[in-house]
Design a protein around this motif. Structure first.
Motif, short mmCIF file in Angstrom:
data_model
loop_
_atom_site.label_atom_id
_atom_site.label_comp_id
_atom_site.label_asym_id
_atom_site.label_seq_id
_atom_site.Cartn_x
_atom_site.Cartn_y
_atom_site.Cartn_z
N THR A 1 27.67 24.50 61.83
CA THR A 1 29.11 24.75 62.27
C THR A 1 29.05 25.22 63.54
OG1 THR A 1 29.84 25.22 60.03
CG2 THR A 1 31.20 25.95 61.67
N ARG A 2 29.92 25.02 64.49
CA ARG A 2 30.53 25.73 65.87
C ARG A 2 31.72 26.10 65.83
NH1 ARG A 2 28.30 20.21 67.92
NH2 ARG A 2 26.12 20.55 68.35
N VAL A 3 32.10 27.15 66.56
CA VAL A 3 33.16 27.74 66.90
C VAL A 3 33.26 27.56 68.47
CG1 VAL A 3 34.46 30.08 67.25
CG2 VAL A 3 32.89 29.55 65.13
N ILE A 4 34.35 26.89 68.61
CA ILE A 4 34.74 26.41 70.26
C ILE A 4 35.95 27.24 70.62
CG2 ILE A 4 34.99 24.65 71.75
CD1 ILE A 4 33.77 22.69 69.41
N TYR B 1 31.51 35.58 63.25
CA TYR B 1 31.04 36.50 62.10
C TYR B 1 31.91 36.26 60.75
CZ TYR B 1 29.42 39.63 65.78
OH TYR B 1 29.10 40.02 66.91
N LEU B 2 33.10 35.61 60.73
CA LEU B 2 33.80 34.96 59.49
C LEU B 2 32.92 33.89 59.15
CD1 LEU B 2 37.72 35.01 59.06
CD2 LEU B 2 36.18 33.00 58.11
N VAL B 3 32.74 32.97 59.92
CA VAL B 3 32.09 31.78 59.57
C VAL B 3 30.72 32.07 59.00
CG1 VAL B 3 30.83 29.77 60.19
CG2 VAL B 3 33.03 30.21 61.18
N GLU B 4 30.01 33.03 59.79
CA GLU B 4 28.41 33.56 58.92
C GLU B 4 28.86 34.02 57.60
OE1 GLU B 4 26.30 37.35 59.78
OE2 GLU B 4 25.76 35.94 61.35
N GLN B 5 30.20 34.91 57.47
CA GLN B 5 30.05 35.31 56.25
C GLN B 5 30.36 34.49 55.01
OE1 GLN B 5 29.68 39.01 55.34
NE2 GLN B 5 29.61 37.90 53.46
N VAL B 6 31.11 33.26 55.31
CA VAL B 6 31.48 32.33 54.55
C VAL B 6 30.32 31.55 54.11
CG1 VAL B 6 32.66 30.27 53.91
CG2 VAL B 6 33.94 32.34 54.99
N GLN B 7 29.43 31.29 54.98
CA GLN B 7 28.00 30.62 54.97
C GLN B 7 27.17 31.43 53.89
OE1 GLN B 7 26.22 29.54 58.54
NE2 GLN B 7 27.55 27.69 58.81
N ARG B 8 27.25 32.84 54.06
CA ARG B 8 26.47 33.49 53.49
C ARG B 8 26.89 33.50 51.78
NH1 ARG B 8 25.52 39.28 55.54
NH2 ARG B 8 23.86 39.32 53.95
N ASP B 9 28.28 33.67 51.59
CA ASP B 9 29.00 33.55 50.18
C ASP B 9 28.69 32.43 49.64
OD1 ASP B 9 29.73 36.34 51.16
OD2 ASP B 9 31.78 35.79 51.33
N ILE B 10 28.94 31.31 50.33
CA ILE B 10 28.84 30.04 49.72
C ILE B 10 27.41 29.25 49.46
CG2 ILE B 10 29.86 27.72 49.57
CD1 ILE B 10 31.67 30.15 48.92
N LEU C 1 22.34 32.25 64.74
CA LEU C 1 23.75 32.33 65.73
C LEU C 1 23.15 32.02 67.10
CD1 LEU C 1 25.66 35.48 64.67
CD2 LEU C 1 25.99 33.05 63.98
N ALA C 2 23.86 31.14 67.72
CA ALA C 2 23.46 30.92 69.08
C ALA C 2 24.39 30.65 69.94
CB ALA C 2 22.30 29.59 69.10
N GLN C 3 24.55 30.77 71.33
CA GLN C 3 25.39 30.60 72.14
C GLN C 3 24.73 30.22 73.57
OE1 GLN C 3 26.96 32.36 75.02
NE2 GLN C 3 28.38 30.89 75.54
N PHE C 4 24.62 29.00 73.76
CA PHE C 4 23.55 28.31 75.00
C PHE C 4 24.59 27.99 76.28
CE2 PHE C 4 20.96 27.25 71.31
CZ PHE C 4 19.90 28.21 71.42
N HIS D 1 27.19 28.27 67.82
CA HIS D 1 26.22 27.76 66.72
C HIS D 1 26.18 28.52 65.47
CE1 HIS D 1 25.30 24.46 69.41
NE2 HIS D 1 25.14 25.33 70.45
N ILE D 2 26.57 28.03 64.34
CA ILE D 2 26.23 28.88 63.44
C ILE D 2 25.53 28.01 62.39
CG2 ILE D 2 27.19 30.50 61.49
CD1 ILE D 2 29.58 29.57 64.28
N ILE D 3 24.12 28.44 61.89
CA ILE D 3 23.39 27.63 61.43
C ILE D 3 22.74 28.21 60.13
CG2 ILE D 3 21.60 25.88 61.76
CD1 ILE D 3 22.01 26.36 65.12
N PRO D 4 23.08 27.74 58.84
CA PRO D 4 22.31 28.25 57.77
C PRO D 4 20.81 27.77 57.82
CG PRO D 4 24.12 26.63 57.07
CD PRO D 4 24.08 26.61 58.49
#
Length: 152
Positions: A36-39, A63-72, A80-83, A93-96
């Motif tokens: 997932t990307r947050v843009i 952080y919200l995206v990260e939490q939903v990935q952890r939960d689901i 987490l990456a920001q290049f 970038h939010i990558i499980p």
């Protein structure tokens, strides 16, 4: 908005959610179905180009995206990456990550010596795809809740 920026000119993936501040997309990476990307909607290059309040607001979405990935998705780890080297526009970038994924434990952008056609790997990948609809739906719900709380 920049005429030369791909993230100003295109959505950047499959749109999951957007408002006037951010858009959240599925990056459509075949081996990482929930990547997932947050843009940021406005064209800015570096996090320090943003006022402090906007930096915090952007990170709240990350952080919200990260939490939903952890939960689901219940990954082993989340990267987490920001290049912005290739695309100089603020995006995260939010990558499980899973021990079974193609590149584990290295970066997803590294070379992999794993067999992407191995039956165990294909079963793992198929299982990841089964969670996508629930993940996207839950993410949309929580983002709507978050936005309704923060805009009042």
């Amino acid at each position: 908005m920049s005429d030369h920026c791909i993230l100003c000119q295109t959505v950047g993936g499959k749109l999951i959610y957007q408002n006037d501040f951010i858009r959240i997309i599925n990056a459509q990476e075949p081996h990482y179905p929930a990547f997932t990307r947050v843009i940021l909607q406005q064209h800015q290059v570096e996090m320090t180009d943003l006022p402090h309040q906007d930096r915090q607001r952007l990170m709240d979405y990350v952080y919200l995206v990260e939490q939903v990935q952890r939960d689901i998705l219940q990954p082993y780890k989340i990267n987490l990456a920001q290049f912005g080297t290739m695309v100089p526009h603020i995006h995260w970038h939010i990558i499980p990550r899973y021990q079974e994924d193609l590149h584990y434990p290295a970066s997803i952008w590294s070379q992999s010596d794993k067999d992407m056609n191995a039956p165990d790997y294909l079963t793992f990948l198929e299982k990841q795809h089964t969670f996508l609809e629930t993940y996207h739906q839950t993410l949309q719900e929580r983002l709507h809740q978050f936005d309704s709380k923060t805009t009042k």
